[in-house]
Motif scaffolding. Structure first.
Motif, PDB file in Angstrom:
ATOM      1  N   GLN A  91       0.843  -1.202   0.000  1.00 46.20           N
ATOM      2  CA  GLN A  91       0.000   0.000   0.000  1.00 46.20           C
ATOM      3  C   GLN A  91       0.872   1.245   0.000  1.00 46.20           C
ATOM      4  O   GLN A  91       0.563   2.221  -0.663  1.00 46.20           O
ATOM      5  N   THR A  98       3.605   1.695  -1.424  1.00 45.44           N
ATOM      6  CA  THR A  98       4.209   2.004  -2.718  1.00 45.44           C
ATOM      7  C   THR A  98       3.200   2.678  -3.633  1.00 45.44           C
ATOM      8  O   THR A  98       3.543   3.049  -4.749  1.00 45.44           O
ATOM      9  N   GLY A  99       1.948   2.781  -3.209  1.00 47.66           N
ATOM     10  CA  GLY A  99       0.932   3.378  -4.066  1.00 47.66           C
ATOM     11  C   GLY A  99       0.263   2.361  -4.967  1.00 47.66           C
ATOM     12  O   GLY A  99      -0.337   2.708  -5.966  1.00 47.66           O
ATOM     13  N   ALA A 100       0.350   1.055  -4.601  1.00 44.83           N
ATOM     14  CA  ALA A 100      -0.263   0.017  -5.423  1.00 44.83           C
ATOM     15  C   ALA A 100      -1.772   0.007  -5.212  1.00 44.83           C
ATOM     16  O   ALA A 100      -2.259   0.265  -4.120  1.00 44.83           O
ATOM     17  N   SER A 101      -2.500  -0.318  -6.286  1.00 46.41           N
ATOM     18  CA  SER A 101      -3.957  -0.425  -6.172  1.00 46.41           C
ATOM     19  C   SER A 101      -4.311  -1.722  -5.451  1.00 46.41           C
ATOM     20  O   SER A 101      -3.460  -2.578  -5.238  1.00 46.41           O
ATOM     21  N   LYS A 153      -3.338  -4.922  -7.214  1.00 46.26           N
ATOM     22  CA  LYS A 153      -1.890  -5.193  -7.194  1.00 46.26           C
ATOM     23  C   LYS A 153      -1.449  -5.631  -5.814  1.00 46.26           C
ATOM     24  O   LYS A 153      -0.577  -6.497  -5.679  1.00 46.26           O
TER      25      LYS A 153
END
Lengths: 269, 273, 272
Positions: A179, A181-184, A187
């Motif tokens: 989360q 890392t900016g993952a959706s 992902k």
């Protein structure tokens, strides 16, 4: 500390204290009452009970020696049984994985999905395979499709429940890292959830395949394909030596299945 | 900075990386996919699907579910009798099975008995575990006739297989020091069993019994389908007579009873441990 | 530039974990945040990338507000904030390379992510960074096969893969032995200057904080009690942060989110 109490004479020793004994007596009394009720109320013709060993013995005698004729047909039916178990296990995954995803508290999209998922799991697990088979035979007629669907509908609950638990037990920390890392969400699941539940997934599928092989052997008794069909046929025609051969075939199949799953389990995990 | 063979070409600026495949050998990897494809074609090709009959499935399903809703509890007495019998079968089979499982478990424990006895004990357990209870039931029905007796015999054997196996494993893992202590005190074989072995497996045995009661109740609902007594027979009859509303009522009650029994069994096991 | 104004965070109705906190971090400075466990260090860091939702206040990174962001906008902001964790938070069953490339998840699409078909530039950057921290030869090893120090270096590289504008490190050395933690601190320090990146490090080891950072912020019960250079960090500042909090500090800091460590940092690693 020992010396202090050793002055008293005539000591007694009890295994349990008063309260423990009371509980034990109540439980015992309750059990005996239930047992008395069960024995006295059950609809059994008792002379038959005393005759049962004779009857079982004579049935055993009629089965001996096993009749090897029709072995080809039996092996064909065994193969069909394996196919039913395997195809049903494979098909199960397409439903069980999404259901486990919505039925796990940490991945479910919302409350409604959570309860829907749990309802599917409970419904699937509460109805026995052979009852599912009864239903599907009534719908699709006797045959392997009813068998595959029956095995599948029972397996969804089993696989879904265990996978849901595996998802709930994952380590939260990689999820947090993904989360960050900016993952959706998709992902995060692909990277932090899927790798963690992989070992559980293989173990569960292998376990269920083993169980499904056993369960497929009885589908035929309600007309849903597999070795059970010819077992029922042999019993109906009183072909007891053939029944014996079929039983040996079933036990061999189950033991081979167990050995195969043992090897798979060691290989994959 | 050294790059080993596992890292791709060390030339700066033109490096690539691919995920190392799950199965390293490409022949095995693609062979496996091919095998899966061939298997699917083979299995689906050889299985006898009766497509004409299957095509009728949708209208039939509509008829069954149309006839099944709302479920009818009009014959509640029949329902009650069936469940009462299932419960009685489960209770008696659990009691018999759990008691009989102890001698078989001792026989099947490698550390307590000589090898020939062990082989016999294991064989009994393996055989009773390999056969689905419904198959055992149909044989007992053939031997002793329709009714709950066949059901009790079936589930007794089923319990011996399940409880016996787990109990035997438990016995094989007991603390051997206690057995040695009893032997050193001069106890005989059975005294050793009672004092050094059974106390160690008792908690497990009580838990297993509760689990088995739950499990037998579930199974008793299905052995009736082949005539071994209990609610399964009632269900089978309802299906056979196209009484779908009664059948669905039975199904609903079966689900409810199983959920309650699972809850009770779980609660009792939690209390014991 | 990171600008935090009047940040408050409370869990439920408990006493606030962070209360009216103001903090400004400029340029490529390395800032240590010290404080007893439960002082709110971890919550502060997690408020910045919104792993924890702030109750009120404002956090601006290079002028844009982070607190109000939602959904895709939040994810876009997060990928500019690298984070290093105490427990490394690697995905154990994946390879080092996959873990490192996961730092690019905010940039690649779902298909690329699932098939691991990352752009060549990403792979190039991954190798360069792995070489920089001297673990490139482990690229295809599973993450759980590495030692603690190596795992943390993977964690650092993953954060740097995001091409972050700021790096947050939550107790990056607390799970490591003393020698390895010195290495990791040195690494963070030199990376900050090489990449001209501001770095915020939560740390309970005051000696390391003084040795490897240029600014120390002291937190106590969610409030800032010290802000200055390591030289200014005297015994009285230390007393203001840790004073009266002895070994069983769980009771004293009860409202804290997760009391994860004892007061080891105070009693054993204390340099003064």
């Amino acid at each position: 500390m020992v010396a202090k109490s050793s002055s008293r004479e005539g000591r007694v020793w009890h295994r349990y204290d008063r309260r423990q004994r009371l509980i034990r007596y109540v439980v015992l009394l309750l059990s005996l009452t239930v047992l008395y009720w069960a024995v006295s109320d059950i609809d059994i013709f008792w002379p038959w009970v005393w005759d049962a060993p004779n009857q079982i013995g004579s049935l055993g005698a009629r089965m001996w020696p096993p009749d090897p004729r029709g072995l080809g047909e039996i092996l064909g039916a065994l193969l069909e049984t394996v196919h039913i178990a395997t195809l049903a296990t494979a098909l199960t995954l397409f439903v069980a994985l999404p259901v486990s995803y919505i039925a796990a508290q940490n991945t479910t999209p919302n409350r409604a999905c959570l309860w829907l998922g749990r309802f599917i799991l409970v419904a699937s697990r509460s109805v026995n395979t052979i009852i599912w088979a009864l239903l599907f035979v009534a719908i699709f007629g006797p045959g392997v499709l009813a068998g595959i669907l029956a095995i599948m509908f029972r397996s969804i609950g089993f696989v879904g429940k265990l996978m849901g638990e595996a998802i709930e037990e994952i380590d939260r920390r990689p999820v947090e890292a993904m989360q960050a890392t900016g993952a959706s969400k998709a992902k995060v699941i692909a990277y932090a959830v899927v790798p963690q539940v992989m070992p559980a997934f293989f173990a569960i599928v292998i376990l269920r395949w083993d169980i499904n092989i056993r369960e497929s052997t009885v589908l035929g008794l309600v007309g849903a394909g597999g070795i059970g069909v010819i077992l029922q046929g042999a019993i109906d025609t009183f072909a007891w030596p053939t029944v014996a051969t079929i039983l040996i075939a079933i036990i061999t199949l189950v033991l081979v299945g167990e050995a195969v799953t043992g090897v798979l389990r060691r290989r994959v995990i | 900075m050294t790059t080993r063979s596992s890292a791709p070409s060390p030339r700066q600026g033109r490096r690539t990386w691919r995920k190392p495949p799950f199965i390293a050998n490409p022949w095995l990897r693609y062979g496996l996919w091919l095998a899966v494809a061939v298997y699917l074609v083979w299995a689906l090709g050889t299985l006898p699907f009766n497509w004409a009959r299957i095509a009728e499935g949708v209208p039939r399903a509509a008829r069954i579910f149309g006839g099944g809703f709302p479920p009818s509890f009009a014959r509640a007495d029949l329902l009650f009798t069936g469940f009462k019998e299932s419960l009685q079968i489960a209770i008696l089979a659990t009691l018999l099975g759990v008691m009989l499982s102890i001698p078989f478990a001792v026989m099947a424990a490698r550390n307590l008995v000589p090898r020939p006895v062990y082989v016999v004990g294991r064989a009994v357990i393996i055989v009773s575990r390999s056969f689905h209870p419904v198959i055992v039931a149909i044989l007992f029905v053939a031997a002793v006739g329709f009714g709950p007796l066949a059901g009790i015999l079936t589930l007794t054997l089923y319990s011996i297989g399940f409880v016996g196996k787990l109990l035997a494993e438990e016995i094989e893992e007991i603390d051997w020091g206690q057995v040695e202590a009893m032997k050193a005190a001069g106890a005989g074989y059975f005294a050793t069993l009672v004092y050094a072995v059974f106390p160690q497996i008792l908690p497990r045995q009580v838990g297993l019994s509760m689990y088995q009661l739950d499990s037998n109740l579930r199974a008793s609902a299905v052995v009736g389908i082949v005539g071994a007594g209990g609610i399964g027979g009632t269900l089978m009859n309802a299906f056979g007579r196209y009484d779908y509303d009664f059948a669905f009522a039975i199904l609903l009650v079966i689900i409810a009873v199983i959920l309650v029994s699972e809850g009770v069994s779980g609660w009792v096991r939690k209390q014991i441990w | 530039m990171l600008e935090i104004t009047n940040l408050t965070k409370r869990y439920g109705n408990d006493a606030p974990v962070l209360e009216g906190l103001d903090l400004k971090v400029e340029g490529n400075s390395v800032v240590a945040i010290v404080g007893a466990s439960g002082a709110g260090k971890s919550t502060l860091l997690r408020c910045i990338n919104r792993l924890v939702e702030p109750t009120s206040g404002s956090i601006k990174l290079n002028g844009s507000e982070l607190v109000t962001l939602k959904g895709a906008a939040l994810r876009r902001a997060r990928r500019k904030i690298g984070m290093v964790f105490q427990g490394f938070n690697l995905i154990d069953r994946l390879t080092v390379m996959e873990n490192v490339l996961a730092g690019r998840l905010g940039y690649v699409n779902l298909y690329q992510a699932i098939t691991r078909r990352y752009p060549r530039a990403d792979i190039e950057r991954a190798f360069t960074l792995l070489e920089r921290v001297e673990i490139a030869h482990y690229a295809n090893k599973r993450a759980d096969a590495l030692s603690g120090g190596e795992r943390q270096r993977v964690g650092v590289v993953r954060a740097l893969m995001q091409e972050p504008k700021i790096l947050l490190a939550d107790e990056p050395t607390a799970s490591l032995d003393p020698r390895t933690s010195e290495q990791i601190m040195r690494l963070l320090q030199s990376l900050a200057s090489e990449l001209s990146l501001p770095v915020l490090i939560n740390i309970h080891n005051v000696a390391q904080a003084k040795a490897y950072t240029e600014r120390i912020v002291g937190l106590r019960h969610g409030k800032m009690t010290f802000d200055g250079t390591p030289d200014e960090f005297t015994k009285s500042a230390l007393e203001a942060i840790y004073g009266g909090i002895e070994a069983p500090d769980d009771e004293l800091t009860a409202p804290a989110a997760k009391p994860r460590k004892g007061a080891r940092g105070v009693t054993h690693d204390d340099p003064l």
